[in-house]
Scaffold this active site. Structure first.
Site, PDB file in Angstrom:
ATOM      1  N   ALA A  32      -5.237  -1.047  -4.269  1.00  0.00           N
ATOM      2  CA  ALA A  32      -5.068  -0.679  -5.533  1.00  0.00           C
ATOM      3  C   ALA A  32      -5.403   0.960  -5.704  1.00  0.00           C
ATOM      4  O   ALA A  32      -5.559   1.413  -6.972  1.00  0.00           O
ATOM      5  CB  ALA A  32      -6.151  -1.190  -6.227  1.00  0.00           C
ATOM      6  N   SER A 160       9.334  -8.384  -0.394  1.00  0.00           N
ATOM      7  CA  SER A 160      10.182  -7.203  -0.409  1.00  0.00           C
ATOM      8  C   SER A 160      11.556  -7.994   0.072  1.00  0.00           C
ATOM      9  O   SER A 160      11.799  -8.863   0.463  1.00  0.00           O
ATOM     10  CB  SER A 160       9.891  -6.059   0.286  1.00  0.00           C
ATOM     11  OG  SER A 160      11.023  -5.216   0.258  1.00  0.00           O
ATOM     12  N   TYR A 186       9.345  -4.445   9.858  1.00  0.00           N
ATOM     13  CA  TYR A 186       8.957  -4.231   8.378  1.00  0.00           C
ATOM     14  C   TYR A 186       9.742  -5.665   7.661  1.00  0.00           C
ATOM     15  O   TYR A 186       8.837  -6.338   6.981  1.00  0.00           O
ATOM     16  CB  TYR A 186       9.567  -3.134   7.543  1.00  0.00           C
ATOM     17  CG  TYR A 186       9.346  -3.081   6.269  1.00  0.00           C
ATOM     18  CD1 TYR A 186      10.322  -3.077   5.124  1.00  0.00           C
ATOM     19  CD2 TYR A 186       8.011  -3.075   5.706  1.00  0.00           C
ATOM     20  CE1 TYR A 186       9.860  -3.220   3.740  1.00  0.00           C
ATOM     21  CE2 TYR A 186       7.589  -3.094   4.396  1.00  0.00           C
ATOM     22  CZ  TYR A 186       8.275  -3.002   3.499  1.00  0.00           C
ATOM     23  OH  TYR A 186       8.135  -2.888   2.165  1.00  0.00           O
TER      24      TYR A 186
END
Length: 592
Positions: A32, A160, A186
């Protein structure tokens, strides 16, 4: 996307939350201190929510809180420190949260690293898999009782479009025995994120906790990728050449799908879904294309294997609440769960028709014009449907189902309750259109099934006179018995009884033991290529498949409202099949 909402790829997070009061709600957000995590915290705080900001750096956390309070002076922010690359840190953090907090309305698992040089976590895991997935795996499971205490509550896991680069390697997820590739690593971590949300939702839905995966898109104002050079990006662009065409988003837009998944009533009763652009993602099995969801990321059987692997790696049993709607005796699996197992072996979509315009003369003498636009949209005129307008646009899926035979699925708007599939043969130059229509729910059953199909033949413009026969109904397949492998864990048997009916049974998968008989039609396209369609009786579903008998492969699309859906959806499916000539079954099939 397979369901229309009021929002789209340009909607901002503030627009999603317009008119929403989150006073009394508490959310925990990892990562955050910057980017999407900070923007998500800001817009939620602006609506009255209390935010636990889980950050790695105290200084960056304080700086982010100051930025948020500059626009939301009354923001209630609680900064907590956790390093997701250390399971010891994660466990200390979750112990502190459990002691100080009586409940959470939602968790946003947002923190992560992207395409970094090879590195290891404190526990020896490959850094991206360890921090992006395993850290969140332990954190969220430990805090699940707090979500249960505030149910209905939600988990949002950030994945993603890069999940399309690599599935989870169940044998070597930490690159011990293979060369390290930053993009494979990734992609694997982002696939793991999606599979975690899927399995978590399955375990906790009966307790009112639902989980979603969000692919936010390409965000310009975030530091996730700032360490990468042009040389680092080059392999990604070679693997996904259309990546450059995807629209870039501001943080305000990127956070929209996150808050939509976290709090919006649009998603009540939903769960386990992969979301993009404030909508449900469609399956897109072509890894060269940069958007949509890969079949492996919504395969529940695969998600269970990744869950077991994760437990083994972190050294904990984290099953949570095992009782759920899909494992309870007598409760059928959801349509989403069944559909996920039908997409794994489907052939990839093709861009072969992108930028082309085709004309077709139908047998009644009508003309059809099909314009395949560069963005994956079809502009059509004269499609032979049931009650279509003369012209329109829609999403389209194109796949080469057999040599020089393209299966074109026009994904018409769900409000019209019909869809059209075209089979285009570029050898014979003939075409077959199959229109499928779903009657209104309030109409009585005038037939054994509520779905109807209509067949129309045509000839492609500019084609030489063909000596090959046009598509025609056939009896060639009657009496055939075959096994269809949609994935390693989803296997069906079909028996083609006569010109009107076929029977099926599920040999492996969530519906194992189920069987039935549905209306069917058979068309011969050319030697060794057939179109098989069916109209189901027990659920409102129609299907169109091309069978390539030489390749022993079927490719198609099911369409309708299985599982109580309010609007019809397209389910892209495909299988490898094997013919059976006696009563014996393959060795891996355990009979019911």
């Amino acid at each position: 996307m397979n369901q229309v909402t009021r929002f789209n790829r340009e909607t901002t997070a503030e627009q999603v939350l317009a008119g929403t009061d989150l006073s009394g709600k508490r959310f925990l957000i990892t990562g955050a201190s910057s980017g999407l995590g900070q923007e998500t915290a800001r817009v939620l705080a602006a609506r009255g929510a209390a935010i636990i900001m889980a950050v790695r750096s105290p200084g960056k956390g304080q700086a982010a809180a100051t930025i948020i309070r500059n626009t939301v002076p009354e923001a209630r922010l609680d900064i907590r420190i956790v390093d997701l690359a250390s399971l010891a840190s994660v466990r200390t953090f979750t112990n502190e949260i459990m002691e100080s907090c009586d409940g959470l309305d939602g968790i946003v698992a947002n923190a992560g690293v992207m395409a970094i040089d090879c590195a290891r976590t404190a526990d020896g895991f490959e850094m991206q898999f360890g921090a992006n997935h395993l850290g969140h795996f332990v954190l969220v499971n430990a805090l699940a009782p707090l979500l249960k205490a505030r149910a209905p509550s939600r988990l949002v896991v950030l994945s993603s479009g890069a999940h399309r680069l690599h599935d989870v390697d169940l044998q070597d997820p930490n690159f011990h025995n293979k060369p390290y590739d930053r993009w494979d690593a990734y992609g694997q971590s982002k696939s793991a994120n999606a599979l975690f949300a899927l399995a978590f939702d399955r375990r906790h839905r009966t307790h009112g906790i639902r989980a979603f995966t969000v692919a936010p898109g390409i965000i310009t104002d975030t530091n996730l990728h700032h360490h990468l050079t042009e040389a680092d990006f080059a392999p990604l662009r070679r693997r996904q050449p259309d990546l450059v065409k995807l629209p870039r988003k501001r943080l305000a837009v990127g956070a929209a799908t996150v808050v939509w998944a976290l709090v919006h009533p649009d998603l009540e009763g939903q769960g386990g879904r992969f979301l993009e652009d404030c909508n449900f993602s469609e399956v897109n099995p072509d890894p060269r294309l940069p958007n949509g969801v890969m079949p492996w990321a919504i395969d529940e059987a695969h998600a269970e294997k990744v869950w077991s692997l994760s437990e083994r790696l972190v050294g904990e049993r984290l099953d949570g609440a095992q009782a759920n709607a899909e494992t309870s005796p007598g409760t059928p699996p959801s349509s989403a769960a069944v559909a996920s197992g039908l997409s794994v072996n489907r052939q990839p979509s093709t861009t072969r028709l992108r930028g082309q315009t085709l004309g077709v003369t139908l047998e009644p003498g009508q003309e059809v014009r099909l314009e395949f636009l560069g963005d994956g949209t079809l502009r059509w005129d004269g499609l032979p449907g049931f009650s279509l307008e003369k012209a329109g646009t829609c999403k389209v899926d194109v796949v080469e189902a057999a040599a020089d035979i393209l299966l074109v699925t026009a994904m018409l708007p769900p409000s019209g309750r019909e869809t059209i599939t075209a089979v285009l043969d570029f050898v014979s130059h003939h075409a077959l259109f199959v229109a499928s229509h779903l009657a209104d729910d309030n109409q009585p059953f005038e037939r054994k099934t509520r779905v109807s199909q209509r067949f129309t033949r045509g000839l492609l413009h500019g084609s030489p006179s063909s000596s090959l026969a046009p598509p025609a109904p056939t009896n060639d397949l009657i009496g055939t018995r075959a096994i269809y492998r949609y994935s390693e864990d989803t296997v069906y048997e079909h028996i083609y009884l006569n010109t009107r009916w076929y029977s099926y049974q599920c040999l492996k998968g969530l519906r194992r033991g189920d069987c039935g008989t549905d209306e069917t039609s058979y068309w011969k396209i050319r030697d060794d290529v057939y179109v098989v369609t069916w109209r189901e009786i027990l659920i409102d579903l129609a299907a169109v498949f091309v069978y390539d008998m030489k390749a022993r492969r079927s490719t198609g699309c099911a369409w309708g409202t299985p599982g109580g859906l309010t609007e019809p959806r397209h389910i892209l499916t495909g299988a490898f099949f094997e013919m059976l000539n006696d009563t014996r079954y393959p060795a891996d099939i355990e009979l019911v």
